[in-house]
Scaffold this motif. Structure first.
Motif, PDB file in Angstrom:
ATOM      1  N   GLU A 185       0.811  -1.214   0.000  1.00 48.41           N
ATOM      2  CA  GLU A 185       0.000   0.000   0.000  1.00 48.41           C
ATOM      3  C   GLU A 185       0.850   1.272   0.000  1.00 48.41           C
ATOM      4  O   GLU A 185       0.478   2.273  -0.618  1.00 48.41           O
ATOM      5  CB  GLU A 185      -0.921  -0.013   1.225  1.00 48.41           C
ATOM      6  CG  GLU A 185      -1.990   1.037   1.216  1.00 48.41           C
ATOM      7  CD  GLU A 185      -2.974   0.870   2.362  1.00 48.41           C
ATOM      8  OE1 GLU A 185      -3.861   1.732   2.497  1.00 48.41           O
ATOM      9  OE2 GLU A 185      -2.862  -0.118   3.125  1.00 48.41           O
ATOM     10  N   ASP A 186       1.979   1.243   0.678  1.00 44.60           N
ATOM     11  CA  ASP A 186       2.830   2.437   0.761  1.00 44.60           C
ATOM     12  C   ASP A 186       4.085   2.328  -0.094  1.00 44.60           C
ATOM     13  O   ASP A 186       5.033   3.104   0.075  1.00 44.60           O
ATOM     14  CB  ASP A 186       3.228   2.671   2.225  1.00 44.60           C
ATOM     15  CG  ASP A 186       2.028   2.966   3.102  1.00 44.60           C
ATOM     16  OD1 ASP A 186       1.126   3.690   2.650  1.00 44.60           O
ATOM     17  OD2 ASP A 186       1.983   2.454   4.245  1.00 44.60           O
ATOM     18  N   ASN A 191       1.838  -0.931  -7.339  1.00 43.13           N
ATOM     19  CA  ASN A 191       0.535  -0.282  -7.166  1.00 43.13           C
ATOM     20  C   ASN A 191      -0.591  -1.208  -7.594  1.00 43.13           C
ATOM     21  O   ASN A 191      -0.501  -1.843  -8.651  1.00 43.13           O
ATOM     22  CB  ASN A 191       0.489   1.001  -7.997  1.00 43.13           C
ATOM     23  CG  ASN A 191       1.662   1.926  -7.699  1.00 43.13           C
ATOM     24  OD1 ASN A 191       1.655   2.647  -6.715  1.00 43.13           O
ATOM     25  ND2 ASN A 191       2.681   1.888  -8.554  1.00 43.13           N
ATOM     26  N   GLN A 193      -4.755  -1.349  -8.192  1.00 46.73           N
ATOM     27  CA  GLN A 193      -6.055  -0.709  -8.309  1.00 46.73           C
ATOM     28  C   GLN A 193      -7.103  -1.776  -8.609  1.00 46.73           C
ATOM     29  O   GLN A 193      -6.841  -2.711  -9.369  1.00 46.73           O
ATOM     30  CB  GLN A 193      -6.072   0.322  -9.444  1.00 46.73           C
ATOM     31  CG  GLN A 193      -5.384   1.638  -9.127  1.00 46.73           C
ATOM     32  CD  GLN A 193      -5.545   2.604 -10.296  1.00 46.73           C
ATOM     33  OE1 GLN A 193      -4.735   2.587 -11.215  1.00 46.73           O
ATOM     34  NE2 GLN A 193      -6.582   3.436 -10.254  1.00 46.73           N
ATOM     35  N   SER A 254      -9.336   4.523  -6.914  1.00 51.21           N
ATOM     36  CA  SER A 254      -8.040   5.082  -6.563  1.00 51.21           C
ATOM     37  C   SER A 254      -7.256   4.061  -5.743  1.00 51.21           C
ATOM     38  O   SER A 254      -7.809   3.072  -5.245  1.00 51.21           O
ATOM     39  CB  SER A 254      -8.215   6.362  -5.742  1.00 51.21           C
ATOM     40  OG  SER A 254      -8.760   6.049  -4.454  1.00 51.21           O
ATOM     41  N   LYS A 256      -6.076   4.401  -2.781  1.00 54.97           N
ATOM     42  CA  LYS A 256      -6.592   4.391  -1.418  1.00 54.97           C
ATOM     43  C   LYS A 256      -7.917   3.645  -1.332  1.00 54.97           C
ATOM     44  O   LYS A 256      -8.107   2.796  -0.449  1.00 54.97           O
ATOM     45  CB  LYS A 256      -6.779   5.832  -0.929  1.00 54.97           C
ATOM     46  CG  LYS A 256      -7.339   5.923   0.483  1.00 54.97           C
ATOM     47  CD  LYS A 256      -7.505   7.374   0.912  1.00 54.97           C
ATOM     48  CE  LYS A 256      -8.113   7.461   2.314  1.00 54.97           C
ATOM     49  NZ  LYS A 256      -8.309   8.881   2.738  1.00 54.97           N
ATOM     50  N   ASP A 257      -8.834   3.925  -2.263  1.00 54.13           N
ATOM     51  CA  ASP A 257     -10.132   3.256  -2.237  1.00 54.13           C
ATOM     52  C   ASP A 257      -9.992   1.769  -2.558  1.00 54.13           C
ATOM     53  O   ASP A 257     -10.747   0.937  -2.042  1.00 54.13           O
ATOM     54  CB  ASP A 257     -11.092   3.922  -3.220  1.00 54.13           C
ATOM     55  CG  ASP A 257     -11.536   5.311  -2.759  1.00 54.13           C
ATOM     56  OD1 ASP A 257     -11.315   5.631  -1.572  1.00 54.13           O
ATOM     57  OD2 ASP A 257     -12.073   6.068  -3.590  1.00 54.13           O
ATOM     58  N   GLU A 260      -8.941   0.081   0.589  1.00 52.96           N
ATOM     59  CA  GLU A 260     -10.066  -0.007   1.519  1.00 52.96           C
ATOM     60  C   GLU A 260     -11.010  -1.136   1.123  1.00 52.96           C
ATOM     61  O   GLU A 260     -11.517  -1.879   1.988  1.00 52.96           O
ATOM     62  CB  GLU A 260     -10.807   1.329   1.562  1.00 52.96           C
ATOM     63  CG  GLU A 260     -10.020   2.430   2.253  1.00 52.96           C
ATOM     64  CD  GLU A 260     -10.737   3.763   2.247  1.00 52.96           C
ATOM     65  OE1 GLU A 260     -11.830   3.849   1.629  1.00 52.96           O
ATOM     66  OE2 GLU A 260     -10.215   4.722   2.842  1.00 52.96           O
TER      67      GLU A 260
END
Length: 275
Positions: A185-186, A191, A193, A254, A256-257, A260
């Motif tokens: 995540e970081d 990455n 998506q 995104s 972040k989403d 989540e």
């Protein structure tokens, strides 16, 4: 079964690895059992690797290198061994992945091999064929070593939401797999998506594909079918798939989403259930 005294180091990378392992072990005056005790593996496994009957793992190689003072020889060899054990039709693809500076991947149905955990990969590979399953799993996971390089590729994955709900093996396997994806995540170089169901018709409807970009060579699009790989540097195909990927990224959640959603699915669908 190959006999240790007749093992030909020139027969294959696996044979060469076994030959060198035996040579260093004997020079250290150790039996297979003694070496196994030092590196926390069985003497039987050491013997199987020495006779090219077992594929070594990177972890095994690192421990033996340290125990025998090889200067990292086996850790360097194991990459060649693992790549040589891939299906012939996929070896060129593994080479492309190893050379790429950027990898863009779109997957419709499951987490791709470069992001799979051991238990997830084992379940996928064993769905129809249980033969040599441990070795084939080790070989698949070996491809992930491209992310350990000093200049590792930038990896971008757009994963269709369905892959989160397709239970591969057990709920525990899925929890582990989703946790593995969330572990990046970081990490700006890896990455993930998620393309949600609500997107409807999208630019990847015709199937999964990868786009590999290189420092100085033309970009390549990769697709595959059962038992065959289809890499192409055709400019029109690369242009088309690059445009499709841009649209897939735009339609996906995104970063972040996406994280989540993966966290929610991991907890709600695959969390520990209380009877």
């Amino acid at each position: 079964m190959a006999h240790i005294n007749t093992l030909d180091p020139g027969a294959s990378p696996l044979d060469y690895y076994g030959f060198e392992l035996r040579r260093y072990r004997e020079a250290a005056g150790l039996t297979q059992r003694q070496l196994g005790e030092i590196v926390n593996y069985t003497g039987s496994l050491v013997g199987q690797v020495e006779t090219a009957r077992k594929v070594p793992t990177p972890e095994f190689s690192e421990r033996v290198d340290a125990a025998l003072g090889t200067g990292g020889l086996l850790s360097r060899l194991v990459e060649l061994v693992l790549r040589s054990q891939l299906p012939g039709w996929f070896q060129q693809v593994a080479e492309l992945q190893a050379r790429a500076t950027k990898i863009y991947s779109f997957e419709m149905g499951m987490v791709p091999g470069l992001m799979q955990t051991r238990s997830y990969a084992r379940a996928v590979l064993g769905a129809l064929n249980q033969a040599d399953l441990d070795d084939r799993t080790t070989v698949r996971l070996g491809r992930q070593r491209i992310f350990e390089k000093d200049e590792s590729p930038i990896y971008w994955l757009v994963l269709f939401e369905a892959a989160l709900y397709l239970q591969i093996d057990s709920p525990a396997t899925m929890r582990e797999q989703l946790a593995h994806l969330l572990a990046f995540e970081d990490d700006p170089r890896i990455n993930v998506q998620i393309l949600p169901y609500r997107t409807g018709a999208h630019a990847g409807m015709t199937g999964s594909f990868d786009v590999y970009r290189f420092a100085s060579d033309p970009s390549i699009v990769y697709t595959e079918s059962y038992g065959s790989a289809h890499p192409t540097a055709n400019p029109e195909t690369v242009k088309d798939c690059s445009l499709r990927y841009d649209h897939l990224q735009a339609a996906a959640l995104s970063l972040k989403d996406s994280a989540e959603l993966m966290r929610r699915v991991m907890e709600d669908r695959y969390g520990e259930q209380v009877a």
